[in-house]
Every structure is written in structure tokens, then in C-alpha cells.
Design an enzyme around this catalytic site. Structure first.
Site, short mmCIF file in Angstrom:
data_model
loop_
_atom_site.label_atom_id
_atom_site.label_comp_id
_atom_site.label_asym_id
_atom_site.label_seq_id
_atom_site.Cartn_x
_atom_site.Cartn_y
_atom_site.Cartn_z
N GLU A 74 43.82 41.45 30.89
CA GLU A 74 44.77 40.82 31.82
C GLU A 74 44.35 39.38 32.14
OE1 GLU A 74 44.32 44.26 34.40
OE2 GLU A 74 46.49 44.56 34.35
N GLU B 34 43.52 51.85 31.17
CA GLU B 34 43.58 52.40 32.54
C GLU B 34 44.06 53.84 32.62
OE1 GLU B 34 44.59 49.41 31.64
OE2 GLU B 34 43.89 47.91 33.08
N GLY C 143 41.30 44.80 33.11
CA GLY C 143 41.33 43.49 33.78
C GLY C 143 40.85 42.36 32.88
N ALA D 145 38.17 45.73 35.33
CA ALA D 145 37.80 45.71 36.75
C ALA D 145 36.62 46.66 36.90
CB ALA D 145 38.97 46.19 37.59
#
Ligand code: COA
Length: 258
Positions: free
Chosen positions: A112, A132, A109, A64
Site C-alpha cells: 500500500e 490481510e 501496508g 503493518a
């Protein structure tokens, strides 16, 4: 230029996340473009399968967009996670197979996103991980849930708690990616795999994905009933009659997705 490139040929839609200068990090524009492209692909009979990849040779998606976390409130971060999760749920429940062609870093992300795909192929140069905790965060686009489902709780916790990325070969060894290929073979291999699946009966492919995705959430008895229900639904399709007849007549089947 768009942050998401689309190319459809031979019923395979290739979506390329295109922010190479930011290692294809998922900012709101990318997430919205993905959502719109997936919605369109879901309802488009011309699309039999989707391949997701990243622009350039360095990254699939490096996570992200970290710039979006600066000063974010608790409510804002929760909303960010829910919005991203919804897009990945859409991908997982597309009703058609999706393949992540992991051409480089798939972090946070990015991993993911790859895990929400039906299958994953990695370039030998790729590195994947959930970093993260280095930012004081946890995975928020489904990583804490899809990673243990793919590789088991122990390995998932090691990846999530250390934040350390692993090379493609290690990802293959633990079952996180389906295969590893040389960089120049990545897109041909992803296309060949997609084409193979697209040549099968589309509704059977859809129901098989449904059964495998949803069964593990249920007690075994219920999951087996779901399997039998979907098996029954297959029998109501013209393609099942065609597949069985073609086999008995010793000819290739022609499936129409009906
Ligand atoms: N969000 C926003 N920008 C990102 C990004 C992310 N997740 N990942 C990389 N970028 C940007 C960098 O800020 C840099 O931008 P700049 O040139 O304007 O400074 C550019 O992409 C290139 O990245 P850089 O860090 O210079 O490349 P590198 O080869 O030195 O390192 C990584 C590559 C992937 C190891 C490193 O970029 C990284 O750790 N990224 C963050 C990964 C992460 O924590 N993801 C999870 C987020 S929840």
C-alpha cells in the site's frame, strides 16, 4: 537508532524504513516518522523527489505491524486505518515525485505504501501482495482502492482474495511496478529515474501528477477541464517561458521551479 533513515543528496531524499529485525513492519513509530519526514519534505525546496526503501535485503516493508492488531477494538482498528491512510495520502499528494525502491517483500501496508508512491521499481527478488485475508482482515491503508486503480478490478480482487504474494516479474507484467532490476541495480536505477524527473520543470511535474491522480475520479468532461486549468497554470510559470525559449534557442533549459 531511528526507525527512519534520511539522506538528502542532489535534491533526492532517500527515506529508508529501518526495522530490519521485523522486516520493516509499520508500527506507530514508523508511521509517525514517515508522516513527519513527508511533511518536512513537502515544504522543503531542497527536496525535488523522494525515494522510499526498506533496510536490509529481505524486505521493503512486510506490512503493518501485526503485533498492534492483537486485542484491537473495532474503533481502534478504524482509527489505525485512517491514520495510515492519511500518511499515504500525504505521500501521494506530496507535490513532488516519489519512487518506491522495492528491495524485498512488499506485503500488506508495504504494498500500500509503494502504491501511494508516484512510481515503483522492484528488485528481481521482491515479492508483493495483500495477505490481510490470512489474518481475518482486509487491506486498510488504501489497498482495496489503489490496487484496482493500478491493475484493474479483476487482478486486484485475485490478489486481495487469495492473499498470495506474486514475484516482481508478475507485478511488472500486470503494471503494478514500472520496472524490475537486479538487486544491486535497484538504488542506482531509482536514483537515475528520480534525477531524470528532478531535471524537468518542477511545477509541470507537480501539475502532471495532480492531473493523473485526480482525473480518473471525475467524469471525463470535468477531468479534461482540470487538465486544461493545470495546462493554463503551467503557462503562468517562468519555467514554461524558459522551457519554450530554450527549445527555440536550441539550448538546454534551466528550470527554477517558478
Ligand atoms: N508485523 C510484525 N512483525 C513482522 C511482520 C509484520 N507484518 N512481518 C514479519 N515480522 C517479524 C516476524 O514476526 C519475525 O519476528 P521475530 O524474529 O521476532 O519472530 C521477523 O519479522 C522475521 O520474520 P519471519 O516471519 O521469521 O521471516 P520469514 O522469512 O520466515 O517470512 C514473511 C517472511 C514476510 C513471509 C513473513 O514474515 C510474513 O508472512 N509476514 C507477515 C506478512 C503480512 O501478513 N503482512 C500484512 C500485515 S497486515
Amino acid at each position: 537508532m531511528s526507525v527512519l533513515l534520511r539522506e538528502l543528496s542532489e535534491r533526492i531524499l532517500v527515506l529508508t524504513i529501518h526495522r530490519p529485525e521485523k522486516l520493516n513492519a509499520l508500527n506507530p513509530e514508523v508511521v509517525e516518522s514517515l508522516r513527519d519526514a513527508l511533511h518536512a519534505a513537502k515544504g522543503d525546496d531542497a527536496v525535488g523527489a523522494v525515494i522510499l526503501t526498506g533496510s536490509g535485503s529481505k524486505a521493503f516493508v512486510a506490512g503493518a505491524d501485526i503485533a498492534g492488531f492483537k486485542g484491537v477494538t473495532a474503533a481502534g482498528a478504524r482509527e489505525l486505518a485512517r491514520r495510515g491512510q492519511a500518511v499515504l495520502d500525504l505521500l501521494e499528494g506530496l507535490g513532488k515525485p516519489s519512487i518506491a525502491a522495492i528491495n524485498g517483500f512488499a506485503l500488506g501496508g508495504g504494498l500500500e505504501l509503494a502504491m501511494a508512491c508516484t512510481l515503483r521499481i522492484a528488485s528481481r527478488t521482491a515479492r508483493v501482495g495483500q495477505p490481510e485475508v490470512n489474518l481475518g482482515l482486509i487491506p486498510g491503508y488504501g489497498g482495496t482502492q489503489r490496487l484496482p486503480r493500478l491493475v484493474g478490478k479483476g487482478r486486484a480482487l485475485e490478489l486481495i482474495l487469495t492473499g498470495d504474494p506474486i514475484p516482481a516479474e508478475e507485478a511488472y507484467r500486470i503494471g503494478l511496478v514500472n520496472r524490475v532490476v537486479e538487486p544491486e541495480e535497484l538504488m542506482p536505477a531509482a536514483r537515475a529515474l528520480a534525477a531524470r524527473i528532478v531535471s524537468r520543470a518542477p511545477l509541470a511535474v507537480k501539475y502532471a501528477i495532480d492531473a493523473v491522480n485526480h482525473g480518473p475520479e471525475l467524469p471525463l468532461g470535468e477531468a479534461l477541464r482540470v487538465e486544461a486549468d493545470l495546462f493554463g497554470l503551467c503557462a503562468a510559470t517562468a519555467d514554461m517561458q524558459e522551457g519554450v525559449t530554450a527549445f527555440l534557442e536550441k539550448r538546454p533549459a534551466t528550470f527554477r521551479g517558478e
